[in-house]
Enzyme design. Structure first.
Site, short mmCIF file in Angstrom:
data_model
loop_
_atom_site.label_atom_id
_atom_site.label_comp_id
_atom_site.label_asym_id
_atom_site.label_seq_id
_atom_site.Cartn_x
_atom_site.Cartn_y
_atom_site.Cartn_z
CG MET A 2 -1.81 -1.13 1.44
SD MET A 2 -2.98 -1.33 0.10
CE MET A 2 -4.02 0.08 0.35
CB CYS A 83 -3.68 -6.65 5.27
SG CYS A 83 -3.70 -4.97 5.91
CE LYS A 122 2.85 -10.76 1.11
NZ LYS A 122 2.40 -9.76 2.08
N GLY A 196 11.57 -10.18 5.85
CA GLY A 196 12.92 -9.92 6.36
C GLY A 196 14.06 -10.32 5.44
N GLY A 216 9.72 -7.18 -0.02
CA GLY A 216 8.97 -5.93 0.02
C GLY A 216 9.86 -4.75 0.38
NE ARG A 217 9.41 -4.70 6.02
CZ ARG A 217 9.43 -5.22 7.22
NH1 ARG A 217 9.30 -4.44 8.26
NH2 ARG A 217 9.56 -6.53 7.38
C1 LIG Z 1 4.19 0.19 3.49
C2 LIG Z 1 3.80 -1.26 3.38
C3 LIG Z 1 2.66 -1.60 2.69
C4 LIG Z 1 2.29 -2.95 2.56
N1 LIG Z 1 1.19 -3.25 1.82
C5 LIG Z 1 0.89 -4.55 1.59
C6 LIG Z 1 -0.18 -4.93 0.73
O1 LIG Z 1 -0.88 -4.08 0.15
N2 LIG Z 1 -0.42 -6.24 0.53
C7 LIG Z 1 0.36 -7.22 1.12
O2 LIG Z 1 0.14 -8.40 0.90
N3 LIG Z 1 1.36 -6.89 1.95
C8 LIG Z 1 1.65 -5.60 2.18
N4 LIG Z 1 2.69 -5.29 2.99
C9 LIG Z 1 3.51 -6.38 3.60
C10 LIG Z 1 4.64 -6.77 2.65
O3 LIG Z 1 4.12 -7.23 1.42
C11 LIG Z 1 5.49 -7.88 3.23
O4 LIG Z 1 4.70 -9.03 3.46
C12 LIG Z 1 6.14 -7.48 4.54
O5 LIG Z 1 6.66 -6.16 4.50
C13 LIG Z 1 7.29 -8.46 4.90
O6 LIG Z 1 8.19 -8.56 3.83
P1 LIG Z 1 9.55 -7.68 3.78
O7 LIG Z 1 10.29 -7.92 5.06
O8 LIG Z 1 10.28 -8.19 2.57
O9 LIG Z 1 9.12 -6.25 3.67
C14 LIG Z 1 3.08 -3.96 3.16
C15 LIG Z 1 4.22 -3.59 3.87
C16 LIG Z 1 4.58 -2.26 4.00
C17 LIG Z 1 5.83 -1.90 4.78
#
Ligand SMILES: Cc1cc2nc3c(=O)[nH]c(=O)nc-3n(C[C@H](O)[C@H](O)[C@H](O)COP(=O)(O)O)c2cc1C
Length: 319
Positions: A2, A83, A122, A196, A216-217
Site C-alpha cells: 500500500m 493484512c 498471500k 525480512g 517488500g521493504r
Molecule cells: C508500506 C507497506 C505496505 C504494505 N502493503 C501490503 C499490501 O498491500 N499487501 C500485502 O500483501 N502486503 C503488504 N505489505 C507487507 C509486505 O508485502 C510484506 O509481506 C512485509 O513487508 C514483509 O516482507 P519484507 O520484510 O520483505 O518487507 C506492506 C508492507 C509495508 C511496509
C-alpha cells in the site's frame, strides 16, 4: 504494498528487472468493481508479469474482480490473507480470514472458476496465539484443494488486536522453518517465502527449500537491490546502471507529465536509488528540493541526469 507499489513504482522497478513478478497494492473488491477503473487498475504493459492483489471475502465480488483482472491483462490474481489493519479486519478481509479456512476455500473456489489466470494467496503463518504447523497446514490444504496452487507465506504471525500494521511487520518473530516445513509436506504446491529478506545470499538459501522468494521493504528502500537480484539470481549480465535507469525514467516523467501525472508521483519512489552509494545524500537532497512538491517543475527533471552521472563517476572503482 500500500502506498508504494503503484504503477509508477512498478514501471521504475521493471526498468531494474525484466524477470521478477510484480504486484499491485492491495485493492478492495468494492473499489475494483465500482471505482475509477483506469486509475485503480490501469497499468503499462511494460510492468508485466503483473499480479493484482485483491482484498475481500465476498465470493461474488471476488469472482467479478477475477474477470475484470483477466480482461485487463493481469497475469495473476492474489488474495490478501495477511493484512492485520483494523480497517481491513472491520471489512472482513486480510489476516482475520486465517481464522476462517472454510470461507477462504469457498472464495478461492469461486475465484478459480471465474477466470483462467492463476489465483494465488498471500498469508501469514498464524494469528494471535495460534502459530502451529497443524493449523497452517490445514489452512494451506483447504486453499489448495479449492484450486490455489501458489501460496506466499509471510513467515510471521499476525497479531489481530493491540499492534499497529507497522508493529505487525517486526514484533511477531520470523519463523522460516515453519514455511520450509509446509513446503516439505506439500511438495506439489508452489510455496513462496516472504519476510525480512535483504540480500542475495539469503535468497539463495531460501530457494534451496522454497520455490520462490518475495521481497517488500528491502527493495522499496534500496531499489537497486533488484538489479543485483536480476544479475545474481537470474544471471542477467547486462543490468542497467543507476544513471541508465535515471535516463529512462526522465523520458517516462516527460511522457507521463503530459498526461497529467505530477513529477513527485513518480520521483518519490526513487529516493533510495543511490542507497549505500557515494552521492546518495546529494540525490535525496535534489529530489526533496526539486521533485517532491506537488507542483514540481518537470523541466527540473533534466538536471537530475547531471547528479546521476556525477554519482556514477563517484562510484567508479579507482583503477
Ligand atoms: C508500506 C507497506 C505496505 C504494505 N502493503 C501490503 C499490501 O498491500 N499487501 C500485502 O500483501 N502486503 C503488504 N505489505 C507487507 C509486505 O508485502 C510484506 O509481506 C512485509 O513487508 C514483509 O516482507 P519484507 O520484510 O520483505 O518487507 C506492506 C508492507 C509495508 C511496509
Amino acid at each position: 504494498m500500500m502506498d508504494c507499489t503503484d504503477r509508477h513504482e512498478r514501471y521504475f522497478l521493471r526498468l531494474l528487472s525484466k524477470k521478477v513478478m510484480l504486484y499491485t497494492e492491495m485493492v478492495a473488491t468494492k473499489s475494483a468493481i465500482h471505482g475509477d477503473r483506469n486509475k485503480i487498475l490501469g497499468f503499462n504493459k511494460i510492468e508485466k508479469p503483473l499480479g493484482l492483489q485483491v482484498g475481500g471475502s465476498d465470493k461474488k465480488e471476488l469472482s467479478t474482480v477475477c474477470k475484470i483482472a483477466e480482461d485487463l491483462g493481469y497475469d495473476e490474481i492474489n488474495i490478501n490473507l495477511g493484512c492485520p489493519s483494523k480497517k481491513v479486519q472491520q471489512n472482513k478481509f486480510g489476516a482475520c480470514l486465517i481464522k476462517e479456512p472454510d470461507l477462504v476455500a469457498e472464495c478461492v473456489n469461486e475465484m478459480v472458476k471465474s477466470c483462467s489466470i492463476p489465483v494465488t494467496a498471500k498469508t501469514r503463518i498464524g494469528f494471535d496465539d495460534t502459530e502451529n504447523f497443524q493449523y497452517l497446514n490445514n489452512f494451506v490444504n483447504k486453499i489448495s484443494a479449492a484450486g490455489c496452487k501458489t501460496i506466499i507465506l509471510h513467515a510471521r504471525k499476525a497479531i489481530l488486536k493491540g499492534l499497529t500494521p507497522k508493529e505487525n511487520l517486526k514484533i511477531p518473530k520470523l519463523n522460516y522453518p515453519m514455511v520450509y516445513e509446509i513446503k516439505k509436506n506439500n511438495p506439489n504446491l508452489e510455496i513462496v517465502i516472504n519476510g525480512g529478506i535483504t540480500n542475495c545470499l539469503q535468497i539463495k538459501e531460501h530457494l534451496q527449500k522454497c520455490d520462490g522468494v518475495m521481497i517488500g521493504r528491502a527493495i522499496y528502500q534500496n531499489p537497486y537491490f533488484l538489479a543485483e537480484i536480476e544479475n545474481e539470481i537470474f544471471s542477467n549480465l547486462n543490468v542497467p546502471s543507476r544513471s541508465e535507469i535515471t535516463e529512462k525514467l526522465v523520458e517516462y516523467v516527460k511522457e507521463e507529465t503530459q498526461k497529467g501525472t505530477r513529477v513527485n508521483q513518480i520521483m518519490r519512489h526513487t529516493v533510495g536509488l543511490y542507497y549505500g552509494q557515494n552521492g546518495a545524500n546529494k540525490w535525496k537532497r535534489f529530489l526533496s528540493d526539486n521533485m517532491m512538491a506537488r507542483d514540481s517543475d518537470f523541466q527540473k527533471v533534466d538536471h537530475i541526469m547531471e547528479i546521476a552521472q556525477n554519482n556514477e563517476k563517484a562510484n567508479q572503482p579507482i583503477s
